[in-house]
Write a protein that holds these residues in place. Structure first.
Motif, PDB file in Angstrom:
ATOM      1  N   GLY A  90       0.837  -1.186   0.000  1.00  0.00           N
ATOM      2  CA  GLY A  90       0.000   0.000   0.000  1.00  0.00           C
ATOM      3  C   GLY A  90       0.874   1.238   0.000  1.00  0.00           C
ATOM      4  O   GLY A  90       1.938   1.263   0.628  1.00  0.00           O
ATOM      5  N   ARG A  91       0.427   2.268  -0.690  1.00  0.00           N
ATOM      6  CA  ARG A  91       1.210   3.496  -0.801  1.00  0.00           C
ATOM      7  C   ARG A  91       0.299   4.695  -0.544  1.00  0.00           C
ATOM      8  O   ARG A  91      -0.745   4.828  -1.196  1.00  0.00           O
ATOM      9  CB  ARG A  91       1.858   3.595  -2.174  1.00  0.00           C
ATOM     10  CG  ARG A  91       2.771   4.811  -2.325  1.00  0.00           C
ATOM     11  CD  ARG A  91       3.392   4.884  -3.700  1.00  0.00           C
ATOM     12  NE  ARG A  91       4.246   6.056  -3.807  1.00  0.00           N
ATOM     13  CZ  ARG A  91       5.578   6.022  -3.853  1.00  0.00           C
ATOM     14  NH1 ARG A  91       6.220   4.877  -3.818  1.00  0.00           N
ATOM     15  NH2 ARG A  91       6.275   7.141  -3.943  1.00  0.00           N
ATOM     16  N   LEU A 220       4.020   7.059   2.917  1.00  0.00           N
ATOM     17  CA  LEU A 220       3.820   5.935   3.826  1.00  0.00           C
ATOM     18  C   LEU A 220       3.595   4.683   2.997  1.00  0.00           C
ATOM     19  O   LEU A 220       2.744   4.674   2.102  1.00  0.00           O
ATOM     20  CB  LEU A 220       2.609   6.200   4.718  1.00  0.00           C
ATOM     21  CG  LEU A 220       2.028   5.006   5.480  1.00  0.00           C
ATOM     22  CD1 LEU A 220       3.028   4.470   6.510  1.00  0.00           C
ATOM     23  CD2 LEU A 220       0.704   5.382   6.154  1.00  0.00           C
ATOM     24  N   LEU A 221       4.362   3.646   3.287  1.00  0.00           N
ATOM     25  CA  LEU A 221       4.192   2.359   2.617  1.00  0.00           C
ATOM     26  C   LEU A 221       3.765   1.319   3.635  1.00  0.00           C
ATOM     27  O   LEU A 221       4.334   1.241   4.734  1.00  0.00           O
ATOM     28  CB  LEU A 221       5.484   1.907   1.946  1.00  0.00           C
ATOM     29  CG  LEU A 221       5.661   2.277   0.462  1.00  0.00           C
ATOM     30  CD1 LEU A 221       5.642   3.769   0.254  1.00  0.00           C
ATOM     31  CD2 LEU A 221       6.946   1.655  -0.092  1.00  0.00           C
ATOM     32  N   PHE A 222       2.756   0.538   3.263  1.00  0.00           N
ATOM     33  CA  PHE A 222       2.384  -0.649   4.018  1.00  0.00           C
ATOM     34  C   PHE A 222       2.936  -1.872   3.301  1.00  0.00           C
ATOM     35  O   PHE A 222       2.812  -1.995   2.078  1.00  0.00           O
ATOM     36  CB  PHE A 222       0.863  -0.780   4.130  1.00  0.00           C
ATOM     37  CG  PHE A 222       0.211   0.260   4.999  1.00  0.00           C
ATOM     38  CD1 PHE A 222       0.376   0.226   6.378  1.00  0.00           C
ATOM     39  CD2 PHE A 222      -0.564   1.273   4.446  1.00  0.00           C
ATOM     40  CE1 PHE A 222      -0.231   1.188   7.187  1.00  0.00           C
ATOM     41  CE2 PHE A 222      -1.173   2.223   5.243  1.00  0.00           C
ATOM     42  CZ  PHE A 222      -1.000   2.193   6.622  1.00  0.00           C
ATOM     43  N   ALA A 223       3.547  -2.785   4.044  1.00  0.00           N
ATOM     44  CA  ALA A 223       4.038  -4.073   3.541  1.00  0.00           C
ATOM     45  C   ALA A 223       5.237  -3.935   2.613  1.00  0.00           C
ATOM     46  O   ALA A 223       5.540  -4.862   1.867  1.00  0.00           O
ATOM     47  CB  ALA A 223       2.921  -4.853   2.849  1.00  0.00           C
ATOM     48  N   ILE A 285      -3.331   4.026  -2.203  1.00  0.00           N
ATOM     49  CA  ILE A 285      -3.636   3.037  -3.234  1.00  0.00           C
ATOM     50  C   ILE A 285      -2.897   1.749  -2.931  1.00  0.00           C
ATOM     51  O   ILE A 285      -1.900   1.736  -2.194  1.00  0.00           O
ATOM     52  CB  ILE A 285      -3.248   3.542  -4.643  1.00  0.00           C
ATOM     53  CG1 ILE A 285      -1.731   3.807  -4.723  1.00  0.00           C
ATOM     54  CG2 ILE A 285      -4.050   4.765  -5.036  1.00  0.00           C
ATOM     55  CD1 ILE A 285      -1.231   4.045  -6.119  1.00  0.00           C
ATOM     56  N   LEU A 286      -3.387   0.684  -3.514  1.00  0.00           N
ATOM     57  CA  LEU A 286      -2.728  -0.608  -3.426  1.00  0.00           C
ATOM     58  C   LEU A 286      -2.038  -0.899  -4.751  1.00  0.00           C
ATOM     59  O   LEU A 286      -2.613  -0.686  -5.822  1.00  0.00           O
ATOM     60  CB  LEU A 286      -3.735  -1.707  -3.107  1.00  0.00           C
ATOM     61  CG  LEU A 286      -4.402  -1.610  -1.728  1.00  0.00           C
ATOM     62  CD1 LEU A 286      -5.525  -2.628  -1.610  1.00  0.00           C
ATOM     63  CD2 LEU A 286      -3.379  -1.808  -0.618  1.00  0.00           C
ATOM     64  N   ILE A 318      -5.775  -6.971   4.855  1.00  0.00           N
ATOM     65  CA  ILE A 318      -5.278  -7.142   3.489  1.00  0.00           C
ATOM     66  C   ILE A 318      -4.103  -8.095   3.557  1.00  0.00           C
ATOM     67  O   ILE A 318      -3.236  -7.975   4.434  1.00  0.00           O
ATOM     68  CB  ILE A 318      -4.840  -5.805   2.868  1.00  0.00           C
ATOM     69  CG1 ILE A 318      -6.017  -4.840   2.763  1.00  0.00           C
ATOM     70  CG2 ILE A 318      -4.225  -6.029   1.484  1.00  0.00           C
ATOM     71  CD1 ILE A 318      -5.636  -3.461   2.235  1.00  0.00           C
ATOM     72  N   HIS A 319      -4.067  -9.072   2.649  1.00  0.00           N
ATOM     73  CA  HIS A 319      -2.984 -10.054   2.601  1.00  0.00           C
ATOM     74  C   HIS A 319      -2.013  -9.658   1.493  1.00  0.00           C
ATOM     75  O   HIS A 319      -2.360  -9.674   0.305  1.00  0.00           O
ATOM     76  CB  HIS A 319      -3.545 -11.456   2.340  1.00  0.00           C
ATOM     77  CG  HIS A 319      -2.579 -12.557   2.628  1.00  0.00           C
ATOM     78  ND1 HIS A 319      -2.965 -13.768   3.143  1.00  0.00           N
ATOM     79  CD2 HIS A 319      -1.230 -12.645   2.485  1.00  0.00           C
ATOM     80  CE1 HIS A 319      -1.915 -14.548   3.303  1.00  0.00           C
ATOM     81  NE2 HIS A 319      -0.852 -13.879   2.895  1.00  0.00           N
ATOM     82  N   PHE A 320      -0.811  -9.291   1.896  1.00  0.00           N
ATOM     83  CA  PHE A 320       0.230  -8.864   0.967  1.00  0.00           C
ATOM     84  C   PHE A 320       1.182 -10.036   0.665  1.00  0.00           C
ATOM     85  O   PHE A 320       1.385 -10.907   1.512  1.00  0.00           O
ATOM     86  CB  PHE A 320       1.028  -7.704   1.557  1.00  0.00           C
ATOM     87  CG  PHE A 320       0.205  -6.472   1.835  1.00  0.00           C
ATOM     88  CD1 PHE A 320       0.049  -5.493   0.854  1.00  0.00           C
ATOM     89  CD2 PHE A 320      -0.401  -6.279   3.068  1.00  0.00           C
ATOM     90  CE1 PHE A 320      -0.706  -4.357   1.105  1.00  0.00           C
ATOM     91  CE2 PHE A 320      -1.154  -5.147   3.332  1.00  0.00           C
ATOM     92  CZ  PHE A 320      -1.314  -4.185   2.347  1.00  0.00           C
ATOM     93  N   HIS A 321       1.757 -10.018  -0.540  1.00  0.00           N
ATOM     94  CA  HIS A 321       2.681 -11.080  -0.938  1.00  0.00           C
ATOM     95  C   HIS A 321       3.857 -10.482  -1.709  1.00  0.00           C
ATOM     96  O   HIS A 321       3.689  -9.519  -2.464  1.00  0.00           O
ATOM     97  CB  HIS A 321       2.007 -12.100  -1.862  1.00  0.00           C
ATOM     98  CG  HIS A 321       0.729 -12.680  -1.334  1.00  0.00           C
ATOM     99  ND1 HIS A 321      -0.504 -12.119  -1.588  1.00  0.00           N
ATOM    100  CD2 HIS A 321       0.501 -13.772  -0.559  1.00  0.00           C
ATOM    101  CE1 HIS A 321      -1.446 -12.850  -1.006  1.00  0.00           C
ATOM    102  NE2 HIS A 321      -0.869 -13.849  -0.373  1.00  0.00           N
ATOM    103  N   ASP A 322       5.000 -11.120  -1.584  1.00  0.00           N
ATOM    104  CA  ASP A 322       6.169 -10.636  -2.321  1.00  0.00           C
ATOM    105  C   ASP A 322       6.152 -11.041  -3.788  1.00  0.00           C
ATOM    106  O   ASP A 322       6.994 -10.591  -4.569  1.00  0.00           O
ATOM    107  CB  ASP A 322       7.468 -11.103  -1.663  1.00  0.00           C
ATOM    108  CG  ASP A 322       7.640 -12.620  -1.654  1.00  0.00           C
ATOM    109  OD1 ASP A 322       6.793 -13.342  -2.222  1.00  0.00           O
ATOM    110  OD2 ASP A 322       8.628 -13.095  -1.064  1.00  0.00           O
ATOM    111  N   ASP A 323       5.192 -11.886  -4.190  1.00  0.00           N
ATOM    112  CA  ASP A 323       5.127 -12.321  -5.592  1.00  0.00           C
ATOM    113  C   ASP A 323       3.818 -11.925  -6.269  1.00  0.00           C
ATOM    114  O   ASP A 323       3.503 -12.432  -7.347  1.00  0.00           O
ATOM    115  CB  ASP A 323       5.366 -13.830  -5.708  1.00  0.00           C
ATOM    116  CG  ASP A 323       4.489 -14.652  -4.758  1.00  0.00           C
ATOM    117  OD1 ASP A 323       3.550 -14.085  -4.161  1.00  0.00           O
ATOM    118  OD2 ASP A 323       4.749 -15.859  -4.612  1.00  0.00           O
TER     119      ASP A 323
END
Length: 759
Positions: A90-91, A220-223, A285-286, A318-323
């Motif tokens: 998220g940004r 601000l960044l989430f994840a 935004i995501l 929210i479920h974040f992933h590196d891929d």
């Protein structure tokens, strides 16, 4: 001060030459413009645009055919390598416009965190405002040893605070960080998981060497973070978090404490936006489509059966992933403006290197612009299925999602396969798992789809599949009807509904139309109820529910439940699609079995060679069906479709009739397959109890049923129940009994429609 140099995930590098690319958007109308994005390790390329008339070049298959688009772009192109950068986050850029911390004495951050990947190879940023160049802001990370790490900007540089605590995978904890002057307080409280014992809270109070500088002027960044290390900035997001975040709150500390921002991720679940509900307006935004509509920190069993749209709580995560990847965001090399008079069809930008012979065909689709009276037939490319399988990794036997065969996987390698193996930056299929073990629910067209190529041979099934198999039907229609047909896509039916089919008398499905949406099913049913004629010349069709958003047609979502042929499933509460809130799963389980429209539904699958269809005596001796058997010799009337590019015409995935779940009682069984070998097995939704007799040699339910029925509105349906059909259709250049039967049905349906118009 000395800092630890954490590794940053490196940009992709490949050690072999290749060309690949994609067209954005991938479904266009005549007169519209699309961007062509190419990646190449070769410097000097040539390209042209073609309409694909049929694919492949194998023994007994028709030679590839194409039509060069004379008004389309062609010429020379300077090649350059392009890579994608997966990872969702998220940004909040508005954070840079709200310098409220300059008036504050400190900052308090609290949120809920659920890690899904422990012992990662790189730190995972939970959130960050840190600007290492300014030595200002804060970053909260989970390090490679599962400690909480805080990078805090101070007047003398970025300082690091570490907290060891008993982290639990897939379990929630509440985190509160308070920074005030030189004082840092951290409180971690573990949430209980049902009847599981939760660890005791962990607290830390420590002092920085210098006073904190909390106003960084950065987003601000989430994840994720824009800090590669405490003293090293990154120009793109790095250190992606794998897991879920919920309910972040930021408070400014002074004589009076006030909320800077309060994020409620349950707001706007069907969007790519995150909303600050504090009134400060710091919305964000995501990026790269993290998974929404998942269970949050306060989900409980009282929410069972309640969709997220109706829930008052429980879905704020929210479920974040590196891929994750939603948009490869490659630079555009050139644009295509589709000529106004271009025929509908599958097209490709052919790109090649004259020196090495390296080449690729980058596929896109052109829909009909207007009604053509001579085009009474429409063929529907299964673009939802192509997205579902796009760049799948089921060949990887190290993963739980790999395809299992009795003798193991016997790979048929090809350049397309090697590209899928190498290009790990091009995103996942909904058959894959994310690196943290969670199931993939989104797939995107804004990237190269390496298995959507005209020459694609499936690495495991060793035959054309999906798009390359569907091109074989296009070749048949081209040879039989000339320009008397149009081409549509799943996306057209989804976006336009029954209106997309209104101009046609006969509509033909793809060979594997597995992933219809409610809207596309409504389009088929509306067509049939108006007296239209349907031909389902495939298998495993109309099986899983998919959804897409008209605002984001490049993205498809599939939420799998606990039944069906699947590589993963989602838990209760997470089976409602985030894009529209509708329940996912098998159409059969949702009450709309494919049998209701098509007369048959999925029952089994297998890798082995296909079997022929055995015509039934009742159908052979029925005078009203004489048109169906026209032109067949006595051998074919006993064993229909013995040959093909994958053995007999009944193979791969199979469908059969079943009146108990919707097959019309007036459906006629024309032919069926028998005695499939033990490479074939029943789908689990076919089993009740006991679970024996499930293989091809022991179960009479493992078969294809070829059926025909007339609808109550004057239309009719012909279905074959086999993905292999097109592979037999194309045998010996369409000179075979499967082609004869397909032509018989098509001409009969066209003749009936013509007679109806003349009445």
């Amino acid at each position: 001060m000395a800092t630890t140099q954490y590794p940053v995930r490196p940009d992709l590098r490949i050690d072999e030459d290749e060309i690949t690319g994609y067209v954005d958007p991938w479904v266009v109308s005549p007169g519209e413009t699309a961007d062509v994005k190419i990646s190449s390790t070769r410097p000097n390329l040539k390209y042209q645009t073609v309409r694909l008339l049929q694919g492949l070049d194998t023994p007994h298959a028709p030679a590839p055919a194409k039509e060069v688009l004379e008004k389309g772009p062609k010429g020379d192109l300077k090649g350059r390598f392009q890579s994608s950068y997966p990872g969702s986050y998220g940004r909040v850029d508005a954070w840079t416009n709200a310098p409220v911390l300059g008036r504050a004495e400190g900052l308090e951050i609290e949120l809920y965190v659920q890690p899904w990947m422990l012992d990662a190879q790189y730190p995972q940023a939970i959130l960050s405002t840190l600007d290492p160049k300014k030595a200002a802001g804060v970053a909260i990370l989970l390090d490679t040893h599962n400690n909480l790490v805080f990078w805090i900007g101070t007047s003398s540089g970025v300082e690091t605070v570490k907290l060891s605590f008993p982290v639990r995978q897939q379990r929630w904890f509440h985190l509160r960080l308070t920074v005030r002057g030189r004082t840092v307080n951290v409180d971690v409280t573990h949430l209980p998981a049902d009847n599981e014992i939760a660890p005791s809270p962990t607290t830390l109070t420590t002092s920085l060497k210098s006073s904190a500088k909390l106003e960084s002027g950065s987003a601000l960044l989430f994840a994720a973070s824009l800090a590669a290390a405490p003293d090293t900035a990154s120009h793109r997001a790095v250190h992606f978090f794998n897991g879920r975040l919920d309910a972040p709150v930021f408070r400014a500390l002074a004589r009076a404490t006030w909320e800077i921002a309060k994020y409620d991720f349950s707001v706007g679940i069907d969007t790519d936006e995150i909303f600050d509900v504090s009134g400060s307006g710091l919305n964000g935004i995501l990026v790269n489509a993290p998974t929404r509509a998942v269970r949050g920190h306060d989900y409980d069993h009282k929410l069972i059966g309640i969709p997220w749209k109706d829930a008052k709580y429980g879905f704020g995560a929210i479920h974040f992933h590196d891929d994750d990847l939603d948009d490869a965001a490659w630079a555009t090399d050139f644009q295509i403006t589709v000529p106004e008079d271009a025929r509908s069809g599958a097209y490709a930008v052919e790109v090649w290197d004259p020196e090495s012979g390296l080449k690729d065909s980058v596929v896109f689709y052109v829909r009909p612009k207007q009604v053509r009276p001579n085009a009474r037939v429409a063929f529907v490319f299964s673009t939802f299925t192509y997205l579902a399988y796009g760049n799948e990794h089921m060949y990887d036997e190290t993963k739980s999602t790999h395809i299992s065969f009795p003798e193991g996987v016997q790979l048929v390698t090809s350049e397309n396969y090697y590209k899928m193996l190498r290009r790990t930056d091009l995103g996942l299929a909904i058959y894959d798992l994310h690196s943290d073990g969670s199931g993939v629910v989104y797939s995107t067209a804004k990237r190269p789809l390496l298995n959507m190529r005209p020459d694609y041979i499936h690495w495991g099934f060793q035959r054309p599949r999906e798009f390359s198999a569907d091109l074989l039907m296009v070749g048949f229609l081209e040879s039989l009807l000339g320009d008397g047909y149009d081409v549509l896509t799943d996306h057209d039916l989804h976006l336009r509904g029954a209106a997309a089919l209104a101009a046609y008398d006969v509509v033909i499905s793809g060979s594997h139309p597995e992933y219809p949406s409610m809207e596309s099913l409504d389009a088929y049913e509306g067509f049939l109820r108006r007296g239209g004629h349907l031909m389902y010349t495939g298998g495993n069709g109309f099986y899983w529910r998919s959804v897409t958003d008209p605002k984001r047609p490049h993205r498809m979502e599939v939420r799998r439940a606990d039944v069906g042929a699947r590589t993963h499933e989602l838990p209760a509460g997470e089976r409602y699609h985030s894009l529209n809130g509708q329940l996912g799963g098998l159409w059969r389980s949702l009450g709309r079995a494919p049998n209701l429209i098509w007369g048959i539904g999925s029952c089994a699958s297998g890798k082995g060679p296909g079997r022929p269809f055995l015509p039934t005596p009742e159908a052979l001796n029925n005078p009203s069906l004489a048109w169906f058997w026209k032109g067949l010799d006595e051998k074919s009337k006993k064993r229909l479709g013995e040959q093909g590019l994958a053995g007999g015409a009944s193979g791969d995935e199979l469908d059969r009739l079943d009146t108990a779940i919707g097959t019309p009682t007036n459906a006629i069984l024309l032919a069926r397959s028998e005695r499939h070998d033990d490479h074939f097995m029943l789908f689990n939704e076919e089993l009740i109890f006991p679970m024996i007799g499930t293989l091809g040699s022991t179960s009479p339910l493992v078969r294809s049923d070829m059926v025909y029925y007339e609808s109550n509105s004057g239309g009719a349906v012909f279905s074959v129940g086999s993905i292999n059909w097109n592979n037999s259709l194309a045998w010996d250049g369409y000179k075979n009994d499967i082609a004869t039967v397909t032509e018989n049905v098509l001409r009969e349906f066209l003749a009936r429609a013509e007679r109806t118009r003349n009445v």
